[in-house]
Design a protein around this motif. Structure first.
Motif, PDB file in Angstrom:
ATOM      1  N   ALA A  33       0.843  -1.193   0.000  1.00  0.00           N
ATOM      2  CA  ALA A  33       0.000   0.000   0.000  1.00  0.00           C
ATOM      3  C   ALA A  33       0.879   1.244   0.000  1.00  0.00           C
ATOM      4  O   ALA A  33       2.066   1.189   0.357  1.00  0.00           O
ATOM      5  CB  ALA A  33      -0.933   0.009   1.212  1.00  0.00           C
ATOM      6  N   GLN A  50      -1.738   8.772  -0.349  1.00  0.00           N
ATOM      7  CA  GLN A  50      -2.341   9.500  -1.462  1.00  0.00           C
ATOM      8  C   GLN A  50      -1.364  10.407  -2.201  1.00  0.00           C
ATOM      9  O   GLN A  50      -1.640  10.808  -3.336  1.00  0.00           O
ATOM     10  CB  GLN A  50      -3.530  10.327  -0.964  1.00  0.00           C
ATOM     11  CG  GLN A  50      -4.708   9.472  -0.544  1.00  0.00           C
ATOM     12  CD  GLN A  50      -5.818  10.286   0.081  1.00  0.00           C
ATOM     13  OE1 GLN A  50      -5.663  11.468   0.348  1.00  0.00           O
ATOM     14  NE2 GLN A  50      -6.945   9.644   0.342  1.00  0.00           N
ATOM     15  N   SER A  53      -4.819  -2.496   8.625  1.00  0.00           N
ATOM     16  CA  SER A  53      -5.686  -3.387   7.844  1.00  0.00           C
ATOM     17  C   SER A  53      -4.936  -4.032   6.684  1.00  0.00           C
ATOM     18  O   SER A  53      -5.360  -5.063   6.152  1.00  0.00           O
ATOM     19  CB  SER A  53      -6.885  -2.607   7.294  1.00  0.00           C
ATOM     20  OG  SER A  53      -6.470  -1.679   6.294  1.00  0.00           O
ATOM     21  N   MET A  54      -3.796  -3.442   6.305  1.00  0.00           N
ATOM     22  CA  MET A  54      -2.991  -3.995   5.225  1.00  0.00           C
ATOM     23  C   MET A  54      -1.982  -5.017   5.734  1.00  0.00           C
ATOM     24  O   MET A  54      -1.189  -5.541   4.975  1.00  0.00           O
ATOM     25  CB  MET A  54      -2.250  -2.870   4.488  1.00  0.00           C
ATOM     26  CG  MET A  54      -3.167  -1.827   3.840  1.00  0.00           C
ATOM     27  SD  MET A  54      -4.415  -2.554   2.756  1.00  0.00           S
ATOM     28  CE  MET A  54      -3.396  -3.430   1.586  1.00  0.00           C
ATOM     29  N   GLY A 111      -6.446   2.056   9.204  1.00  0.00           N
ATOM     30  CA  GLY A 111      -6.245   1.885   7.771  1.00  0.00           C
ATOM     31  C   GLY A 111      -4.909   1.245   7.445  1.00  0.00           C
ATOM     32  O   GLY A 111      -4.813   0.380   6.578  1.00  0.00           O
ATOM     33  N   THR A 143      -0.182   4.170  -8.283  1.00  0.00           N
ATOM     34  CA  THR A 143      -1.566   4.597  -8.053  1.00  0.00           C
ATOM     35  C   THR A 143      -2.539   3.418  -8.101  1.00  0.00           C
ATOM     36  O   THR A 143      -3.706   3.567  -7.732  1.00  0.00           O
ATOM     37  CB  THR A 143      -1.998   5.649  -9.088  1.00  0.00           C
ATOM     38  OG1 THR A 143      -1.989   5.067 -10.403  1.00  0.00           O
ATOM     39  CG2 THR A 143      -1.042   6.843  -9.069  1.00  0.00           C
ATOM     40  N   GLN A 144      -2.052   2.271  -8.556  1.00  0.00           N
ATOM     41  CA  GLN A 144      -2.903   1.082  -8.618  1.00  0.00           C
ATOM     42  C   GLN A 144      -2.922   0.320  -7.292  1.00  0.00           C
ATOM     43  O   GLN A 144      -3.750  -0.571  -7.097  1.00  0.00           O
ATOM     44  CB  GLN A 144      -2.419   0.142  -9.733  1.00  0.00           C
ATOM     45  CG  GLN A 144      -2.283   0.805 -11.093  1.00  0.00           C
ATOM     46  CD  GLN A 144      -3.558   1.465 -11.565  1.00  0.00           C
ATOM     47  OE1 GLN A 144      -4.635   0.866 -11.506  1.00  0.00           O
ATOM     48  NE2 GLN A 144      -3.441   2.710 -12.019  1.00  0.00           N
ATOM     49  N   LEU A 145      -2.007   0.681  -6.393  1.00  0.00           N
ATOM     50  CA  LEU A 145      -1.946   0.008  -5.088  1.00  0.00           C
ATOM     51  C   LEU A 145      -2.994   0.574  -4.138  1.00  0.00           C
ATOM     52  O   LEU A 145      -3.428   1.724  -4.291  1.00  0.00           O
ATOM     53  CB  LEU A 145      -0.554   0.195  -4.474  1.00  0.00           C
ATOM     54  CG  LEU A 145       0.605  -0.546  -5.144  1.00  0.00           C
ATOM     55  CD1 LEU A 145       1.933  -0.078  -4.565  1.00  0.00           C
ATOM     56  CD2 LEU A 145       0.455  -2.049  -4.960  1.00  0.00           C
ATOM     57  N   PRO A 146      -3.403  -0.216  -3.133  1.00  0.00           N
ATOM     58  CA  PRO A 146      -4.322   0.310  -2.115  1.00  0.00           C
ATOM     59  C   PRO A 146      -3.706   1.537  -1.439  1.00  0.00           C
ATOM     60  O   PRO A 146      -2.486   1.616  -1.286  1.00  0.00           O
ATOM     61  CB  PRO A 146      -4.450  -0.857  -1.130  1.00  0.00           C
ATOM     62  CG  PRO A 146      -4.113  -2.076  -1.926  1.00  0.00           C
ATOM     63  CD  PRO A 146      -3.066  -1.633  -2.909  1.00  0.00           C
ATOM     64  N   GLN A 147      -4.552   2.484  -1.040  1.00  0.00           N
ATOM     65  CA  GLN A 147      -4.074   3.678  -0.376  1.00  0.00           C
ATOM     66  C   GLN A 147      -4.519   3.710   1.086  1.00  0.00           C
ATOM     67  O   GLN A 147      -5.594   3.222   1.426  1.00  0.00           O
ATOM     68  CB  GLN A 147      -4.569   4.934  -1.093  1.00  0.00           C
ATOM     69  CG  GLN A 147      -3.986   5.096  -2.486  1.00  0.00           C
ATOM     70  CD  GLN A 147      -4.377   6.421  -3.132  1.00  0.00           C
ATOM     71  OE1 GLN A 147      -5.301   7.087  -2.694  1.00  0.00           O
ATOM     72  NE2 GLN A 147      -3.658   6.802  -4.173  1.00  0.00           N
ATOM     73  N   VAL A 148      -3.671   4.304   1.922  1.00  0.00           N
ATOM     74  CA  VAL A 148      -3.957   4.350   3.363  1.00  0.00           C
ATOM     75  C   VAL A 148      -4.167   5.786   3.833  1.00  0.00           C
ATOM     76  O   VAL A 148      -3.913   6.108   4.985  1.00  0.00           O
ATOM     77  CB  VAL A 148      -2.808   3.698   4.169  1.00  0.00           C
ATOM     78  CG1 VAL A 148      -2.764   2.207   3.926  1.00  0.00           C
ATOM     79  CG2 VAL A 148      -1.457   4.343   3.840  1.00  0.00           C
TER      80      VAL A 148
END
Length: 269
Positions: A43, A46, A73-74, A70, A55-60
């Motif tokens: 992750a 922003q 959770s990863m 947040g 930008t394709q990875l999850p963001q925290v």
């Protein structure tokens, strides 16, 4: 002895494969990709807008306002945090769960950028790639301009509440110096409010603003039509260079690209 080295190498690769890293800071993320160590990333925050793959990875969330829930959770093993990351309480909560939190100084000079690359290279077991990247950046950097040929103003904000401009000890000011541009907001340090009537006397040849700020106001023409800029000829003619936000606000491995963009724009005026 050869077998011992072989098994140690396998053990190291296995440990790295199990690493689950979160990068909190666009500059850190860009360097991680430049070092080809992105496989351990699970992750990013922003501000991690480059390269496109990030930008394709999850963001925290945004790195200055992280929430422990947040991040956790990863299921990270490591959190890489750029200076200014927070909130402090959230970082303490994250660390208390056993996540390794590594803090990095935010670079504001070329030497600090190179030091950060070296530091990350060491932490990510990419010393050779880090040294190669440092060499590449050094070779790509132009010599600082000996004369200032244009005046410009870098705006972090331009709305009904006023103007916020980059002064001394900022990345935009450093880029201006390399490109032979006088920063007319160099009367202050950091990013601070500046009086539009004072600017009307100085009259910058052109304006520079980060892309996310311009987009938030509706685009280039809408930015130039902000009432707080009405006294500036550069705004009236919309002489505005819109720069990649990370490229213009954060020290990046692409610093030579940022300097070149400024140089090319001023030569077209």
């Amino acid at each position: 002895m050869k077998y011992l080295i072989f098994f140690l190498a396998l053990a190291t690769q296995s440990a790295l494969a199990k690493e689950r890293v979160i990068s909190a800071g666009g500059t850190l993320t860009e360097i991680i990709y430049a070092l080809e160590k992105q496989n351990s990333l699970v992750a990013v925050d922003q501000s991690s807008m480059y390269p496109q793959q990030a930008t394709q990875l999850p963001q925290v969330g945004y790195y200055r306002d992280l929430a422990a829930e947040g991040v956790l959770s990863m299921r990270p093993t490591t959190l890489l945090a750029l200076e200014g990351a927070g909130r402090e309480q959230a970082l303490k909560q994250i660390e208390a769960t056993g996540v390794k939190v590594i803090h990095y100084k935010k670079p504001t000079s070329v030497n600090e950028l190179l030091a950060l690359i070296k530091h990350l290279g060491s932490d990510l077991d990419a010393n050779l790639k880090a040294q190669n990247l440092i060499t590449k950046i050094k070779k790509s950097l132009p010599t600082k301009a000996k004369t200032q040929t244009h005046n410009a103003l870098f705006l972090l904000s331009a709305n009904e509440r006023g103007l916020v401009a980059a002064g001394q000890e900022t990345v935009p000011n450093l880029l201006f110096n390399y490109a032979g541009i006088t920063n007319i907001a160099a009367t202050h340090t950091g990013f601070k409010a500046i009086n539009s009537e004072v600017l009307a006397v100085s009259q910058p040849d052109f304006l520079v603003a980060p892309a996310h700020v311009v987009q938030s106001l509706g685009g280039k023409q809408a930015f130039c039509k902000q009432p707080t800029l009405r006294l500036l000829k550069a705004a009236q003619e919309c002489q505005l260079l819109v720069m990649d936000s990370l490229l213009s606000l954060g020290m990046s491995p692409r610093i030579a690209t940022a300097i070149q963009a400024l140089h090319e724009y001023k030569t077209r005026l």
